[in-house]
Design a protein around this motif. Sequence first.
Motif, PDB file in Angstrom:
ATOM      1  N   PHE A   1      85.434  51.423  20.107  1.00  0.00           N
ATOM      2  CA  PHE A   1      85.514  52.817  19.705  1.00  0.00           C
ATOM      3  C   PHE A   1      85.760  52.939  18.210  1.00  0.00           C
ATOM      4  CE2 PHE A   1      87.303  53.918  24.144  1.00  0.00           C
ATOM      5  CZ  PHE A   1      86.039  54.158  24.644  1.00  0.00           C
ATOM      6  N   GLY A   2      85.226  54.021  17.619  1.00  0.00           N
ATOM      7  CA  GLY A   2      85.461  54.364  16.222  1.00  0.00           C
ATOM      8  C   GLY A   2      85.794  55.837  16.114  1.00  0.00           C
ATOM      9  N   SER A   3      86.376  56.237  15.003  1.00  0.00           N
ATOM     10  CA  SER A   3      86.754  57.635  14.796  1.00  0.00           C
ATOM     11  C   SER A   3      85.536  58.466  14.417  1.00  0.00           C
ATOM     12  CB  SER A   3      87.795  57.734  13.683  1.00  0.00           C
ATOM     13  OG  SER A   3      88.059  59.090  13.383  1.00  0.00           O
ATOM     14  N   CYS A   4      85.475  59.683  14.946  1.00  0.00           N
ATOM     15  CA  CYS A   4      84.406  60.615  14.592  1.00  0.00           C
ATOM     16  C   CYS A   4      84.643  61.224  13.210  1.00  0.00           C
ATOM     17  CB  CYS A   4      84.290  61.724  15.641  1.00  0.00           C
ATOM     18  SG  CYS A   4      83.689  61.117  17.229  1.00  0.00           S
ATOM     19  N   GLY A   5      85.852  61.088  12.678  1.00  0.00           N
ATOM     20  CA  GLY A   5      86.147  61.567  11.330  1.00  0.00           C
ATOM     21  C   GLY A   5      86.240  63.074  11.193  1.00  0.00           C
ATOM     22  N   ILE A   6      86.571  63.774  12.259  1.00  0.00           N
ATOM     23  CA  ILE A   6      86.705  65.225  12.203  1.00  0.00           C
ATOM     24  C   ILE A   6      88.165  65.553  11.906  1.00  0.00           C
ATOM     25  CG2 ILE A   6      86.445  67.384  13.488  1.00  0.00           C
ATOM     26  CD1 ILE A   6      84.291  65.882  15.180  1.00  0.00           C
ATOM     27  N   PRO A   7      88.451  66.191  10.762  1.00  0.00           N
ATOM     28  CA  PRO A   7      89.837  66.487  10.404  1.00  0.00           C
ATOM     29  C   PRO A   7      90.551  67.304  11.484  1.00  0.00           C
ATOM     30  CG  PRO A   7      88.379  66.926   8.551  1.00  0.00           C
ATOM     31  CD  PRO A   7      87.503  66.656   9.751  1.00  0.00           C
ATOM     32  N   GLY A   8      91.777  66.905  11.795  1.00  0.00           N
ATOM     33  CA  GLY A   8      92.593  67.607  12.774  1.00  0.00           C
ATOM     34  C   GLY A   8      92.283  67.275  14.223  1.00  0.00           C
ATOM     35  N   MET A   9      91.272  66.446  14.451  1.00  0.00           N
ATOM     36  CA  MET A   9      90.918  66.066  15.825  1.00  0.00           C
ATOM     37  C   MET A   9      90.796  64.551  15.891  1.00  0.00           C
ATOM     38  SD  MET A   9      88.152  68.990  16.789  1.00  0.00           S
ATOM     39  CE  MET A   9      88.429  68.930  18.539  1.00  0.00           C
ATOM     40  N   ASP A  10      91.300  63.985  16.956  1.00  0.00           N
ATOM     41  CA  ASP A  10      91.263  62.536  17.124  1.00  0.00           C
ATOM     42  C   ASP A  10      90.119  62.126  18.041  1.00  0.00           C
ATOM     43  OD1 ASP A  10      91.974  59.916  16.813  1.00  0.00           O
ATOM     44  OD2 ASP A  10      93.684  60.005  18.177  1.00  0.00           O
ATOM     45  N   LEU A  11      88.922  62.657  17.775  1.00  0.00           N
ATOM     46  CA  LEU A  11      87.757  62.339  18.596  1.00  0.00           C
ATOM     47  C   LEU A  11      87.219  60.961  18.246  1.00  0.00           C
ATOM     48  CD1 LEU A  11      85.906  65.760  18.400  1.00  0.00           C
ATOM     49  CD2 LEU A  11      87.361  64.908  20.247  1.00  0.00           C
ATOM     50  N   GLN A  12      86.726  60.270  19.269  1.00  0.00           N
ATOM     51  CA  GLN A  12      86.196  58.929  19.058  1.00  0.00           C
ATOM     52  C   GLN A  12      84.836  58.786  19.722  1.00  0.00           C
ATOM     53  OE1 GLN A  12      88.769  55.699  19.209  1.00  0.00           O
ATOM     54  NE2 GLN A  12      90.237  56.748  17.926  1.00  0.00           N
ATOM     55  N   TYR A  13      84.079  57.796  19.257  1.00  0.00           N
ATOM     56  CA  TYR A  13      82.771  57.476  19.830  1.00  0.00           C
ATOM     57  C   TYR A  13      82.718  55.974  20.022  1.00  0.00           C
ATOM     58  CZ  TYR A  13      81.501  55.517  15.349  1.00  0.00           C
ATOM     59  OH  TYR A  13      81.477  54.729  14.227  1.00  0.00           O
ATOM     60  N   GLY A  14      81.764  55.510  20.807  1.00  0.00           N
ATOM     61  CA  GLY A  14      81.590  54.073  20.947  1.00  0.00           C
ATOM     62  C   GLY A  14      81.093  53.674  22.317  1.00  0.00           C
ATOM     63  N   SER A  15      81.288  52.389  22.621  1.00  0.00           N
ATOM     64  CA  SER A  15      80.774  51.830  23.867  1.00  0.00           C
ATOM     65  C   SER A  15      81.890  51.088  24.604  1.00  0.00           C
ATOM     66  CB  SER A  15      79.604  50.885  23.582  1.00  0.00           C
ATOM     67  OG  SER A  15      80.026  49.810  22.772  1.00  0.00           O
ATOM     68  N   PHE A  16      81.664  50.896  25.902  1.00  0.00           N
ATOM     69  CA  PHE A  16      82.650  50.219  26.740  1.00  0.00           C
ATOM     70  C   PHE A  16      81.962  49.615  27.948  1.00  0.00           C
ATOM     71  CE2 PHE A  16      82.302  54.633  27.933  1.00  0.00           C
ATOM     72  CZ  PHE A  16      82.186  54.600  29.311  1.00  0.00           C
ATOM     73  N   ARG A  17      82.676  48.706  28.598  1.00  0.00           N
ATOM     74  CA  ARG A  17      82.253  48.138  29.886  1.00  0.00           C
ATOM     75  C   ARG A  17      83.417  48.327  30.864  1.00  0.00           C
ATOM     76  NH1 ARG A  17      81.347  43.507  26.814  1.00  0.00           N
ATOM     77  NH2 ARG A  17      82.846  42.465  28.124  1.00  0.00           N
ATOM     78  N   GLU A  18      83.075  48.623  32.104  1.00  0.00           N
ATOM     79  CA  GLU A  18      84.083  48.761  33.146  1.00  0.00           C
ATOM     80  C   GLU A  18      83.659  47.968  34.380  1.00  0.00           C
ATOM     81  OE1 GLU A  18      85.536  53.370  32.315  1.00  0.00           O
ATOM     82  OE2 GLU A  18      84.357  52.940  34.106  1.00  0.00           O
ATOM     83  N   ILE A  19      84.659  47.571  35.148  1.00  0.00           N
ATOM     84  CA  ILE A  19      84.453  47.035  36.489  1.00  0.00           C
ATOM     85  C   ILE A  19      85.124  48.023  37.423  1.00  0.00           C
ATOM     86  CG2 ILE A  19      85.045  45.195  38.103  1.00  0.00           C
ATOM     87  CD1 ILE A  19      84.830  43.242  35.760  1.00  0.00           C
ATOM     88  N   SER A  20      84.399  48.443  38.473  1.00  0.00           N
ATOM     89  CA  SER A  20      84.910  49.470  39.367  1.00  0.00           C
ATOM     90  C   SER A  20      84.896  48.954  40.805  1.00  0.00           C
ATOM     91  CB  SER A  20      84.049  50.738  39.246  1.00  0.00           C
ATOM     92  OG  SER A  20      84.673  51.824  39.875  1.00  0.00           O
ATOM     93  N   ASP A  21      86.037  49.083  41.478  1.00  0.00           N
ATOM     94  CA  ASP A  21      86.189  48.595  42.841  1.00  0.00           C
ATOM     95  C   ASP A  21      86.375  49.760  43.816  1.00  0.00           C
ATOM     96  OD1 ASP A  21      86.058  45.771  42.300  1.00  0.00           O
ATOM     97  OD2 ASP A  21      88.043  45.944  41.398  1.00  0.00           O
ATOM     98  N   PRO A  22      85.379  50.022  44.691  1.00  0.00           N
ATOM     99  CA  PRO A  22      85.523  51.077  45.694  1.00  0.00           C
ATOM    100  C   PRO A  22      86.718  50.795  46.614  1.00  0.00           C
ATOM    101  CG  PRO A  22      83.224  50.445  45.486  1.00  0.00           C
ATOM    102  CD  PRO A  22      84.033  49.435  44.716  1.00  0.00           C
ATOM    103  N   GLN A  23      87.603  51.799  46.749  1.00  0.00           N
ATOM    104  CA  GLN A  23      88.842  51.657  47.514  1.00  0.00           C
ATOM    105  C   GLN A  23      88.774  52.310  48.890  1.00  0.00           C
ATOM    106  OE1 GLN A  23      91.633  49.984  45.979  1.00  0.00           O
ATOM    107  NE2 GLN A  23      89.903  49.449  44.671  1.00  0.00           N
ATOM    108  N   ALA A  24      88.050  53.402  48.995  1.00  0.00           N
ATOM    109  CA  ALA A  24      87.993  54.161  50.244  1.00  0.00           C
ATOM    110  C   ALA A  24      86.733  55.009  50.240  1.00  0.00           C
ATOM    111  CB  ALA A  24      89.228  55.058  50.365  1.00  0.00           C
ATOM    112  N   GLY A  25      86.302  55.395  51.430  1.00  0.00           N
ATOM    113  CA  GLY A  25      85.126  56.242  51.517  1.00  0.00           C
ATOM    114  C   GLY A  25      85.072  56.991  52.824  1.00  0.00           C
ATOM    115  N   ARG A  26      84.051  57.802  52.938  1.00  0.00           N
ATOM    116  CA  ARG A  26      83.743  58.491  54.188  1.00  0.00           C
ATOM    117  C   ARG A  26      82.260  58.786  54.199  1.00  0.00           C
ATOM    118  NH1 ARG A  26      86.330  64.503  54.181  1.00  0.00           N
ATOM    119  NH2 ARG A  26      87.839  63.910  52.667  1.00  0.00           N
ATOM    120  N   GLY A  27      81.764  59.279  55.337  1.00  0.00           N
ATOM    121  CA  GLY A  27      80.324  59.470  55.457  1.00  0.00           C
ATOM    122  C   GLY A  27      79.645  58.117  55.529  1.00  0.00           C
ATOM    123  N   GLN A  28      78.680  57.881  54.657  1.00  0.00           N
ATOM    124  CA  GLN A  28      77.955  56.613  54.695  1.00  0.00           C
ATOM    125  C   GLN A  28      78.748  55.449  54.108  1.00  0.00           C
ATOM    126  OE1 GLN A  28      74.309  56.663  52.380  1.00  0.00           O
ATOM    127  NE2 GLN A  28      75.213  58.138  50.968  1.00  0.00           N
TER     128      GLN A  28
END
Length: 178
Positions: free
Chosen positions: A118-145
């Motif tokens: 992540f990097g700063s968007c550089g907007i004064p008074g706001m801490d907005l950021q941009y960038g890229s990321f990777r996640e691993i996601s583990d399904p915990q519960a479900g319903r239906g299919q």
Amino acid sequence: MRSSAAAVALAALALVPGAASADERPCEAPGKLVPIAGKILNNSLGPGDTLGTLQGTLAGSKKLKCGIHGKAFLNPDGSFGGFTHSVVCDDTLQAENAVDSIHSQVISISRFDGLPNFGSCGIPGMDLQYGSFREISDPQAGRGQFSPTGGGRLYIEGTINCAGAVDMSFTGHVCLVR
């Protein structure tokens, strides 16, 4: 007001690369592990919240159209823990009681896979950021299919921009019971 990306970026500094659990959740009987792939288009709603759509393909042919809500959570020590992603799809299935109908739903816990870039968007008074990321996601519960006990694992690649759009693509496996 902090953006969710900013809160995530600051909290991510406390994460150890590869913080996701090492083991994929099993798919319990009568479930069947099937491949899944697709994309998620979200907007940041504020610190730690996202809302958007998920479109994907199950087992190479079955199409999914779903809503998705992401909610950040903290570890017991107060450090950033990840996101709980709640997905509800537009299908209608008969419930086990043979009277009611339900929409497929899955709840998945997502953690960064390494540190986000992540990097700063550089907007004064706001801490907005941009960038890229990777996640691993583990399904915990479900319903239906989806299996009520969860199961499987998703690998997510994503970006966030200075306007708060969070775009992700994913591949992996999920446990289906129907």
